[in-house]
Design an enzyme around this catalytic site. Structure first.
Site, PDB file in Angstrom:
ATOM      1  N   SER A 135      15.324  64.692  61.765  1.00  0.00           N
ATOM      2  CA  SER A 135      15.010  65.622  60.676  1.00  0.00           C
ATOM      3  C   SER A 135      14.235  66.843  61.134  1.00  0.00           C
ATOM      4  CB  SER A 135      14.245  64.879  59.590  1.00  0.00           C
ATOM      5  OG  SER A 135      14.942  63.703  59.277  1.00  0.00           O
TER       6      SER A 135
ATOM      7  N   ASP B 132      17.773  64.201  57.664  1.00  0.00           N
ATOM      8  CA  ASP B 132      17.396  63.248  56.602  1.00  0.00           C
ATOM      9  C   ASP B 132      17.908  63.678  55.234  1.00  0.00           C
ATOM     10  OD1 ASP B 132      15.694  65.408  56.527  1.00  0.00           O
ATOM     11  OD2 ASP B 132      13.863  64.254  56.259  1.00  0.00           O
TER      12      ASP B 132
ATOM     13  N   ARG C 216      11.689  54.941  62.737  1.00  0.00           N
ATOM     14  CA  ARG C 216      12.212  53.623  62.385  1.00  0.00           C
ATOM     15  C   ARG C 216      13.519  53.363  63.109  1.00  0.00           C
ATOM     16  NH1 ARG C 216      13.416  52.806  56.567  1.00  0.00           N
ATOM     17  NH2 ARG C 216      14.446  54.777  56.956  1.00  0.00           N
TER      18      ARG C 216
END
Ligand code: ADP
Length: 996
Positions: free
Chosen positions: A685, A739, A624
């Protein structure tokens, strides 16, 4: 009002519920029995039998009724009466009080009284359903007339039952012992050997001990004559008395009946009494495993077919029924999974007055004459013990009115039992019936005319037909209840039927089948005659109980390694703590499986962060790009998801980072941000060795990524190089975060106590605020730094090997990183479904699951998604929904399979939650110690679909954590878009730091 049933000649195909059965392939070959060909034609010339006639007027000589009944109410018009005889139901006709009237002959009046119109049968069915629901409900059970007793029989035979089974059947005057040998080969008929032992008369009145000793001696004698091994021999005990059953092998006698009155038995567990007596005979290998009544046995004997038999009906001297109910609807037991056979004890239906409006004066007389007036009202309308007397009282009434037997002495008719049901059945036989009527009446000293004999035959028909119709209404109630509780549109079901009335009288069967078809048209019902329901059926119950016990043992054995004790969890907690210390130590860090990576994030947000930031989120299911605007009023965000195709995930590093820059440029273009240089936070992440806030060296790929030339490189640098290649020069990466850190930061914006981040999604990881003085891998002693634990790799050094099951190993072997991320592979969404799949495969191999059904799809990796665990485990989810999920996967699960699959899912997800809790317990306890606190209050920011969507994961996690770390008050706060918002917040905190 139109009648639901038209003239027979004009009836449409499929009008009967059962008629359409012929179209269902599973009923092929049975269509003739079930379809219209099997049904009595409403216009059948031999007796004009229609639904109205079914329940009463079936004599061909039956005169046309006039337009009014005896009380002056409008009766069916001439036409309607005509059709009544031909096949229509009378409409608007009430039963109940009747008085003489000019327009109706006394015989017609009696026949009408004994006739229950279809509409009324529908009402009876509805009331029966109500009564059954009352019996099933915990609140109303005590007052219910239909008791709906749980039998603790949770399965019907499936043909794999194996071995020898002994049955002891306690009868009125004898004990029957039966040995059944099941071969496990789907053969419907076990081999049977039996022997009957007459009981000395005084036994039934003596002591309980003497009774049970006698039974045990019979067993001893029976076995003595057999040459079977002394291996464990299970015994099923058919004990036809009212019991309070709390387990299949535990039942207290409530009260004796049928002439038995042995002392010291009432209130005691009869299973135990029998077992004690058997042990006294030195037969301790004989184990009483089941106690049951005859209805259940009947159901069992008809079960070994393609469609399981799930209802049984007995219409004998008395009447009763049982059926397989959804366990969660049987509120009188704790069990909520699967099914349980319920013994309805429906003979008592109507004891609260629910049948008053269909009772005739003759029924009232029969009830008054009985040994138990006012009770068993349904049974007294249906059971063969009473039908003769009902007819007798109708005849007395007519004779008293001088309508029948004019000039005869009717004294003999006054004696209870003078007319037996057997004689009634013979009288309604078409060929011999009239002769039999004459003989029977003459034997009672009567002098019947031809017309008398015909009328007696009509009355006999009416009484027997009414019995069948009422049974049909009751059966329809059961079928509708089953259909409703399973949420099915249509129900395909076999019903076992036994008893003298059903066996002896063909018309009874036809009426029963027709009424069921009319009152429960959505149920395709096949009635199957049961043979030796009591003995053979009891053997089957026992064999099923044994199969289930064996299965349970195997399932428990298989799942045992996945069921962790508190000690196991404490050990995991201690190991995690040990690994954390190793990871933090400068010298020991290299060998620790928990890497404890410094993040260079030294503070959590304080709410004063302002400005516009870009954020990237890579490492979850999606990639994203976000723009995050922080203002006084709060945070606003806009984002877009971009797919990273598998060929890019697993291609070259250059292609991957080029793709990322393309996505950023596309996003900036769409958001009209092209000209601006915004600080960018990058949520990346994957395990990285962070060298600074904007410098992170990739240690290894996880979660399906394997792009080349990235491991060992600074990912921020790789991103900057790609930007250069793409000429995208307005990129200012200020922070790279994990994350987990993002999650902690985003929750920290709302709750300053949030100093831990946790992810349980595709993978699992945690971070927390550690004292700088404990972080041996970074210079400096002051303050705190967020440590990205990378706990997914916990156990990669072998310290958790004792916990891994064969299923975990199989899952691990098929991953792209075998031997790595071992803790994660026990916990996270990417793996739980796979673990379940491997366990299911093992159960299939052991022939415990999906028995005899091919399930090739189960071989497909990843077919069983972790999201299925969430659905399957929803509390109280109807089993048919579980079944639907499994059927979607082409796994032809039955209800038992569904229960077992749910248990496997629960076991796997519970273990995951508990292990996660053990890890967190180590973290919170360390933080408490670090700060020298007796009690620590801390918040965990959590993200991840598994945590958020699974129905019990979070609850189990929190409970276990509280148990393992009682001195820590831990609050869980779900992060809203942690990886996006969090990365921007890290950037904002950093920018704030730079500015200050
Ligand atoms: P990520 O961890 O990749 O950022 P998520 O937190 O959304 O993304 O987790 C995705 C994982 O969650 C999937 O791998 C899947 O196994 C699991 N998952 C998806 N839906 C559910 C669900 N309803 N219940 C439990 N787990 C789910």
């Amino acid at each position: 009002m139109a009648s639901p049933q038209r003239r027979g000649g004009r009836r449409q195909p499929g009008q009967y519920g059962v008629g359409s059965s012929a179209t269902d392939p599973r009923w092929k070959g049975e269509a003739g029995r079930l379809g219209q060909g099997h049904l009595p034609s409403p216009a059948a010339p031999e007796d004009g039998l229609g639904i109205f006639a079914i329940v009463g007027h079936s004599c061909p000589l039956y005169p046309r009724l006039p337009g009014r009944d005896c009380s002056g109410r409008t009766l069916p018009s001439d036409d309607a009466v005509e059709t009544a005889a031909e096949g229509r139901s009378p409409v608007g006709h009430q039963l109940g009080e009747r008085s003489d009237g000019p327009a109706c002959t006394p015989v017609q009046r009696v026949l009408l009284a004994l006739t229950i119109p279809l509409e009324m049968l529908q009402v009876v069915k509805g009331r029966m359903m109500q009564a059954m629901n009352k019996g099933l409900s915990r609140q109303t059970h005590a007052q219910a007339t239909v008791k709906m007793l749980p039998t603790y029989i949770c399965s019907t035979p499936n043909g794999t039952e194996n071995g020898n089974v002994l049955v002891v059947e306690l009868c009125q005057s004898h004990v029957r012992i039966l040995l059944a040998t099941f071969l496990g080969d789907r053969n419907d008929s076990p081999q049977l050997t039996d022997k009957i032992f007459d009981m000395p008369g005084d036994i039934t009145q003596g002591t309980g001990e003497a009774l049970f000793d006698f039974i045990a001696q019979c067993v001893h004698q029976f076995l003595g004559a057999m040459s079977i091994s002394k291996e464990r021999l299970p015994l099923g005990f058919v004990f036809p008395f009212s019991c309070r059953q709390t387990r299949l092998d535990k039942a207290e006698l409530i009260s004796w009946s049928k002439g038995f009155s042995c002392s010291d038995v009432e209130g005691k567990d009869v299973v135990q009494l029998l077992q004690l007596a058997i042990n006294k005979q030195e037969l301790s290998h004989v184990e009483v495993v089941a106690l049951l009544n005859d209805t259940v046995g009947t159901m069992m004997t008809c079960s070994m077919r393609e469609i399981p038999c799930e209802v049984a009906l007995i219409v004998d001297k008395g009447t009763n029924s049982c059926f397989m109910a959804e366990a969660q609807h049987v509120q009188t037991v704790e069990e909520t999974n699967g099914q349980m056979c319920v013994n309805t004890e429906w003979g008592c239906f109507g004891d609260d007055g629910a049948l008053n409006d269909i009772l005739t004066p003759y029924d009232q007389h029969v009830d008054q004459e009985s040994s138990n007036p006012g009770v068993k009202r349904f049974e007294k309308l249906v059971g063969s013990l009473y039908l003769g007397d009902i007819v007798r009282h109708a005849l007395i009434a007519l004779a008293t009115e001088k309508v029948l037997f004019i000039g005869s002495d009717i004294t003999a008719l006054g004696t209870k039992g003078a007319l037996r049901t057997q004689e009634v059945l013979e009288i309604i036989n078409n060929e011999e019936g009239m002769t039999k009527a004459r003989m029977t009446l003459e034997a009672l000293g009567l002098r019947p005319s031809e017309r008398d004999c015909c009328r007696v035959q009509q009355i006999c028909r009416a009484v027997v037909s009414r019995s069948a119709a009422l049974c049909g209404a009751g059966l329809a109630a059961i079928l509708s209840l089953i259909r409703q509780s399973r949420g099915l549109e249509r129900l395909l079901i076999n019903v076992a039927v036994d008893g003298e009335l059903y066996r002896a009288h063909g018309r009874f069967k036809e009426i029963l089948q027709t009424v069921v078809g009319l009152l429960a048209p959505e149920c395709l019902t096949r009635l199957l005659p049961s043979v030796d329901g009591t003995g053979r059926g009891a053997a089957m119950v026992t064999a099923v109980a044994l199969r289930l016990a064996d299965q349970r043992r195997e399932v428990n054995q298989l799942l045992a390694p996945l069921r962790l004790t508190r000690a196991d969890l404490e050990r995991v907690q201690a190991l995690m703590r040990q690994e954390m210390d190793l990871g933090l130590g400068k010298e020991t860090n290299a060998n620790a499986s928990v890497r404890m990576l410094p993040t260079y994030v030294r503070g959590t947000p304080d709410g004063t962060e302002r400005g516009e930031f870009l954020a990237l989120d890579l490492g979850g299911t999606n990639f994203r790009v976000l723009v995050v605007r922080m203002a006084e009023k709060g945070i606003r965000m806009a984002s877009q998801i971009y797919v990273i195709p598998a060929n890019i995930m697993q291609g070259t590093g250059q292609a991957l980072f080029d793709h990322i820059i393309d996505c950023i440029m596309d996003f900036q273009l769409k958001q009209d941000l092209m000209g601006q240089v915004l600080p960018l936070g990058f949520t990346f992440s994957f395990p990285c060795k962070q060298m600074g806030l904007d410098k992170a060296v990739l240690l290894t790929w996880t979660k399906g990524f394997s792009a080349s030339d990235c491991v060992g490189k600074d990912v921020v640098q790789l991103l900057r190089e790609a930007a250069q290649r793409k000429q995208h020069l307005a990129l200012k990466v200020v922070a790279v975060v994990n994350d987990t850190v993002g999650t902690m930061m985003s929750c920290g914006y709302d709750d300053p106590k949030c100093e831990i981040g946790l992810i349980v999604g595709t993978g699992t990881n945690a971070c927390y605020m550690e004292e700088m003085q404990n972080v041996g891998t970074v210079e400096g002693e002051q303050g705190r730094m967020c440590i990205n634990m990378e706990w997914g790799a916990f156990g990669d050094n072998g310290c958790l090997d004792h916990l891994f099951t064969e299923f975990d190993r199989m899952v691990d072997e098929k991953t792209i990183n075998p031997g790595k991320q071992r803790f994660e592979k026990l916990i996270s969404g990417m793996y739980l479904g796979e673990i379940v799949r491997h366990i299911l495969l093992a159960l299939v191999e052991k022939q415990i699951l999906f028995h005899d059904k091919a399930c090739p799809t189960l071989q497909n990796k990843d077919i069983f998604k972790t999201k299925f665990l969430s659905t399957i485990e929803i509390d109280g989810l109807a089993l048919k929904k579980v079944r639907a999920i499994l059927w979607d996967l082409e796994l032809q699960a039955n209800f038992e399979d569904s229960v077992l699959v749910r248990e496997v899912c629960q076991t796997v997800s519970l273990r995951a939650a508990q292990l996660c809790a053990a890890g967190l317990a180590a973290v919170v306890e360390k933080m408490r110690e670090n700060r020298g606190l007796g009690q620590l209050a801390v918040t965990v920011g959590v993200d991840g679909t598994l945590y958020k969507m699974h129905p019990s994961f979070s609850q189990h996690l929190q409970q276990t954590l509280q148990d393992l770390a009682p001195n820590c008050a831990v609050t869980f706060l779900q992060s809203e878009d942690g990886s996006g918002k969090g990365a921007a917040l890290v950037a904002a905190v950093a920018v704030r730091g730079d500015e200050s």
